[in-house]
Design a protein around this motif. Structure first.
Motif, PDB file in Angstrom:
ATOM      1  N   ILE A  93       0.825  -1.211   0.000  1.00  0.00           N
ATOM      2  CA  ILE A  93       0.000   0.000   0.000  1.00  0.00           C
ATOM      3  C   ILE A  93       0.855   1.255   0.000  1.00  0.00           C
ATOM      4  CG2 ILE A  93      -1.656   1.342   1.361  1.00  0.00           C
ATOM      5  CD1 ILE A  93      -2.784  -1.323   2.374  1.00  0.00           C
ATOM      6  N   THR A  94       1.775   1.356   0.959  1.00  0.00           N
ATOM      7  CA  THR A  94       2.522   2.606   1.115  1.00  0.00           C
ATOM      8  C   THR A  94       3.488   2.872  -0.032  1.00  0.00           C
ATOM      9  OG1 THR A  94       4.176   1.481   2.488  1.00  0.00           O
ATOM     10  CG2 THR A  94       2.340   2.543   3.623  1.00  0.00           C
ATOM     11  N   ASP A  95       4.121   1.805  -0.561  1.00  0.00           N
ATOM     12  CA  ASP A  95       5.158   1.993  -1.575  1.00  0.00           C
ATOM     13  C   ASP A  95       4.639   1.910  -3.009  1.00  0.00           C
ATOM     14  OD1 ASP A  95       6.834   2.173   0.568  1.00  0.00           O
ATOM     15  OD2 ASP A  95       7.679   0.162   0.368  1.00  0.00           O
ATOM     16  N   TYR A  96       3.386   1.496  -3.175  1.00  0.00           N
ATOM     17  CA  TYR A  96       2.875   1.315  -4.546  1.00  0.00           C
ATOM     18  C   TYR A  96       1.451   1.841  -4.720  1.00  0.00           C
ATOM     19  CZ  TYR A  96       1.281  -1.249  -8.739  1.00  0.00           C
ATOM     20  OH  TYR A  96       0.744  -1.594  -9.953  1.00  0.00           O
ATOM     21  N   LEU A  97       0.508   1.325  -3.958  1.00  0.00           N
ATOM     22  CA  LEU A  97      -0.887   1.689  -4.209  1.00  0.00           C
ATOM     23  C   LEU A  97      -1.204   3.138  -3.849  1.00  0.00           C
ATOM     24  CD1 LEU A  97      -2.760  -1.536  -3.040  1.00  0.00           C
ATOM     25  CD2 LEU A  97      -1.979  -0.906  -5.331  1.00  0.00           C
ATOM     26  N   THR A  98      -0.680   3.621  -2.733  1.00  0.00           N
ATOM     27  CA  THR A  98      -0.948   5.015  -2.362  1.00  0.00           C
ATOM     28  C   THR A  98      -0.364   5.995  -3.376  1.00  0.00           C
ATOM     29  OG1 THR A  98      -1.139   4.475  -0.010  1.00  0.00           O
ATOM     30  CG2 THR A  98      -0.644   6.764  -0.568  1.00  0.00           C
ATOM     31  N   PRO A  99       0.915   5.849  -3.787  1.00  0.00           N
ATOM     32  CA  PRO A  99       1.424   6.737  -4.832  1.00  0.00           C
ATOM     33  C   PRO A  99       0.684   6.592  -6.157  1.00  0.00           C
ATOM     34  CG  PRO A  99       3.213   5.428  -3.876  1.00  0.00           C
ATOM     35  CD  PRO A  99       1.948   4.982  -3.227  1.00  0.00           C
ATOM     36  N   LEU A 100       0.237   5.366  -6.476  1.00  0.00           N
ATOM     37  CA  LEU A 100      -0.484   5.153  -7.732  1.00  0.00           C
ATOM     38  C   LEU A 100      -1.828   5.869  -7.705  1.00  0.00           C
ATOM     39  CD1 LEU A 100      -0.819   3.865 -10.487  1.00  0.00           C
ATOM     40  CD2 LEU A 100      -1.485   1.726  -9.359  1.00  0.00           C
ATOM     41  N   ALA A 101      -2.543   5.762  -6.595  1.00  0.00           N
ATOM     42  CA  ALA A 101      -3.826   6.463  -6.470  1.00  0.00           C
ATOM     43  C   ALA A 101      -3.613   7.976  -6.577  1.00  0.00           C
ATOM     44  CB  ALA A 101      -4.495   6.105  -5.152  1.00  0.00           C
ATOM     45  N   ALA A 102      -2.527   8.478  -5.974  1.00  0.00           N
ATOM     46  CA  ALA A 102      -2.237   9.914  -6.048  1.00  0.00           C
ATOM     47  C   ALA A 102      -1.928  10.334  -7.477  1.00  0.00           C
ATOM     48  CB  ALA A 102      -1.075  10.253  -5.124  1.00  0.00           C
ATOM     49  N   ALA A 103      -1.200   9.485  -8.213  1.00  0.00           N
ATOM     50  CA  ALA A 103      -0.862   9.805  -9.598  1.00  0.00           C
ATOM     51  C   ALA A 103      -2.096   9.815 -10.493  1.00  0.00           C
ATOM     52  CB  ALA A 103       0.168   8.808 -10.126  1.00  0.00           C
ATOM     53  N   LEU A 104      -3.064   8.968 -10.163  1.00  0.00           N
ATOM     54  CA  LEU A 104      -4.313   8.929 -10.929  1.00  0.00           C
ATOM     55  C   LEU A 104      -5.207  10.133 -10.603  1.00  0.00           C
ATOM     56  CD1 LEU A 104      -5.014   5.113 -10.647  1.00  0.00           C
ATOM     57  CD2 LEU A 104      -4.644   6.362 -12.792  1.00  0.00           C
ATOM     58  N   GLY A 105      -5.035  10.680  -9.426  1.00  0.00           N
ATOM     59  CA  GLY A 105      -5.737  11.913  -9.067  1.00  0.00           C
ATOM     60  C   GLY A 105      -7.196  11.708  -8.720  1.00  0.00           C
ATOM     61  N   ASP A 106      -8.015  12.696  -9.109  1.00  0.00           N
ATOM     62  CA  ASP A 106      -9.405  12.697  -8.652  1.00  0.00           C
ATOM     63  C   ASP A 106     -10.301  11.702  -9.374  1.00  0.00           C
ATOM     64  OD1 ASP A 106      -9.642  13.906 -11.095  1.00  0.00           O
ATOM     65  OD2 ASP A 106     -10.312  15.850 -10.342  1.00  0.00           O
ATOM     66  N   VAL A 107      -9.734  10.865 -10.232  1.00  0.00           N
ATOM     67  CA  VAL A 107     -10.553   9.798 -10.826  1.00  0.00           C
ATOM     68  C   VAL A 107     -10.771   8.669  -9.825  1.00  0.00           C
ATOM     69  CG1 VAL A 107      -9.685  10.326 -13.126  1.00  0.00           C
ATOM     70  CG2 VAL A 107      -8.650   8.454 -11.832  1.00  0.00           C
ATOM     71  N   VAL A 108     -10.039   8.705  -8.689  1.00  0.00           N
ATOM     72  CA  VAL A 108     -10.220   7.701  -7.644  1.00  0.00           C
ATOM     73  C   VAL A 108     -11.078   8.301  -6.539  1.00  0.00           C
ATOM     74  CG1 VAL A 108      -9.092   6.200  -5.964  1.00  0.00           C
ATOM     75  CG2 VAL A 108      -7.980   6.666  -8.162  1.00  0.00           C
ATOM     76  N   ARG A 109     -12.258   7.721  -6.324  1.00  0.00           N
ATOM     77  CA  ARG A 109     -13.168   8.174  -5.269  1.00  0.00           C
ATOM     78  C   ARG A 109     -13.255   7.119  -4.178  1.00  0.00           C
ATOM     79  NH1 ARG A 109     -18.964  10.030  -7.373  1.00  0.00           N
ATOM     80  NH2 ARG A 109     -19.223   9.888  -5.099  1.00  0.00           N
ATOM     81  N   THR A 110     -12.944   7.503  -2.954  1.00  0.00           N
ATOM     82  CA  THR A 110     -13.074   6.595  -1.817  1.00  0.00           C
ATOM     83  C   THR A 110     -14.407   6.836  -1.105  1.00  0.00           C
ATOM     84  OG1 THR A 110     -11.839   8.142  -0.441  1.00  0.00           O
ATOM     85  CG2 THR A 110     -10.589   6.380  -1.513  1.00  0.00           C
ATOM     86  N   ASP A 111     -14.721   5.960  -0.161  1.00  0.00           N
ATOM     87  CA  ASP A 111     -16.015   6.012   0.533  1.00  0.00           C
ATOM     88  C   ASP A 111     -17.170   6.046  -0.468  1.00  0.00           C
ATOM     89  OD1 ASP A 111     -15.044   6.081   3.247  1.00  0.00           O
ATOM     90  OD2 ASP A 111     -14.380   8.133   2.848  1.00  0.00           O
ATOM     91  N   ALA A 112     -17.018   5.289  -1.532  1.00  0.00           N
ATOM     92  CA  ALA A 112     -18.033   5.219  -2.589  1.00  0.00           C
ATOM     93  C   ALA A 112     -18.373   3.753  -2.827  1.00  0.00           C
ATOM     94  CB  ALA A 112     -17.519   5.876  -3.871  1.00  0.00           C
TER      95      ALA A 112
END
Length: 448
Positions: A93-112
């Motif tokens: 999560i910390t080394d891959y998924l979190t930076p990847l979600a940040a790079a994708l930007g606002d196309v990722v919606r959580t609590d949805a």
């Protein structure tokens, strides 16, 4: 009709789930010039993985990173971890998924949280104009209301972690199972035995039920705990007459960490540190104070085992309830897409023997809808993360109109000996869940 088609093509491709495969899907769609919208039920990307984040994956980093995701991350200056290191779920999560979600930007919606998928204005029975009618994706809001989102296509990468198999026989919960779970006598899969959950197990009689990698991982953690607290007693129950299948490929497994898992487990059993109950089919539970009476049918008749806590490791199954208004074609055995089912049936295939497959194999009678990642494998516990990455690469190519790229599928997977993971389906993880993949889940794969 032309206006409807144009409107549909301008809509986003909705991806359900922000785990490794869901975020990789978004990266491939973006590379193809399509607009993804990732809807994640949890409060962060990789939310399901956080539940087993203390567990180390079987597969090193080189199998865990999708190539489109890598290209996107490296454009922002990201440096990949050492390709030969085995990450934990938290590190994934910390080394891959979190930076990847940040790079994708606002196309990722959580609590949805997606609660239903249909077609705008028509139900499952309507055929006329179906292919050009947008998908309607309904999202549950925290205040109890709902929101509808329209999409040109929908890709379900929501995994299976939150849908564990019941402990009872015949695929059904055993009498008393719900009450025992509510009272905390039955835990979630892959608890942090030597970590934050330590006090729940130290000095107690613990029963682990299941014969996959998640069971093996928990048993090894319990043995480590018993080294520090000898009052800890470990029992292991399996439905088969022989527990040795859980040892996996051992020295035949090309993922060395996964092979070592089985060897260590065999040594603990043969030394008597783990008490094994074979042919143990659970028929019911009774709770008495802080203890759990486990009733079972054994080779010599009815049995009863009294324990302080039970850890389930019996695998997972897909939750298809949100897809009831779509036209699906599922294999009757494993609940995978019809063409994929025979390729992944665990009676005949291990993780490394599944053929590469892409969009044509994953397609349903509902045009533009796909199930990918661990959920695409249904009840089969043989999924590898790298397999999911190739699935979504092919689907993104097909949605972009590149039929040649979509049909050119290739994937080299390590031979795994015998694969019996439970981590939501992930063979990468010693899992349940978890499901859980070369690049799937713990060494000891959801996480799609």
């Amino acid at each position: 009709m032309a206006d409807t088609t144009n409107h549909t093509e301008s809509l986003p491709v909705v991806v359900i789930g922000a785990g490794p495969v869901g975020l990789a899907t978004a990266a491939h769609l973006r590379e193809r010039g399509l607009t993804p919208l990732v809807l994640e039920a949890g409060s962060t990307s990789g939310a399901a993985i956080r539940d087993w984040g203390h567990t180390r994956l079987f597969s090193p980093w080189r199998y865990n990173i999708d190539e489109a995701a890598r290209r996107l991350l490296e454009a922002d200056g990201w440096q990949a971890p050492n390709p030969e290191v085995l990450p934990t779920g938290h590190e994934l999560i910390t080394d891959y998924l979190t930076p990847l979600a940040a790079a994708l930007g606002d196309v990722v919606r959580t609590d949805a949280r997606v609660i239903a998928v249909s077609r705008e204005g028509i139900d499952k029975t309507r055929s006329t104009g179906r292919e050009t009618t947008p998908f309607l994706v309904r999202i549950a809001s925290s205040d109890g209301s709902s929101e509808d989102v329209l999409a040109r296509s929908v890709i379900d990468a929501s995994g299976t972690w939150h849908q564990p198999n019941p402990l009872g026989r015949s695929g059904l919960p055993a009498p008393g199972e719900a009450e025992a779970t509510a009272r905390g006598l039955i835990t979630q899969p892959l608890p942090a035995v030597t970590g934050v959950d330590r006090d729940r197990f130290a000095g107690r009689h613990v029963l682990v039920v299941g014969a996959g990698h998640s069971a093996a991982n928990t048993l090894l953690d319990l043995a480590e705990l018993a080294d520090d607290n000898p009052a800890t007693r470990i029992s292991w129950a399996v439905r088969s007459a022989d527990a040795s299948r859980a040892y996996g490929g051992e020295d035949r497994d090309e993922l060395a960490a996964r092979g070592a898992l089985g060897t260590r487990l065999r040594d603990l059993v043969e030394s008597g540190r783990i008490d094994v109950h074979t042919s143990f089919v659970i028929t019911g539970f009774e709770t008495h104070g802080e203890q759990l009476h486990v009733q079972a049918a054994g080779p010599s008749g009815a049995e009863k085992l009294t324990v302080d806590v039970l850890v389930p490791a019996t695998g997972f199954r897909p939750d298809l309830s949100m897809l009831t208004e779509l036209r699906l074609d599922l294999d009757p055995t494993v609940d995978a897409p019809q063409k994929l089912g025979p390729l992944i049936d665990p009676e005949f295939h291990s993780c490394g023997s599944v053929e590469p497959h892409g969009e044509r194999v994953l397609a349903h009678p509902e045009p533009g809808f796909y199930i990918v990642g661990m959920k695409s494998y249904g009840r089969a516990p043989t999924f590898l993360m790298a397999t999911g990455y190739e699935q979504v690469r092919s689907i993104a190519a097909a949605l972009a109109g590149d039929r040649v790229a979509a049909d050119t599928v290739h994937l080299e997977l390590p031979e795994t000996g015998v694969c019996t993971t439970d981590l939501g389906g992930y063979c990468d993880v010693p899992a349940g869940p978890l499901p859980v993949t070369i690049g799937g889940a713990p060494t000891s794969s959801c996480c799609s």
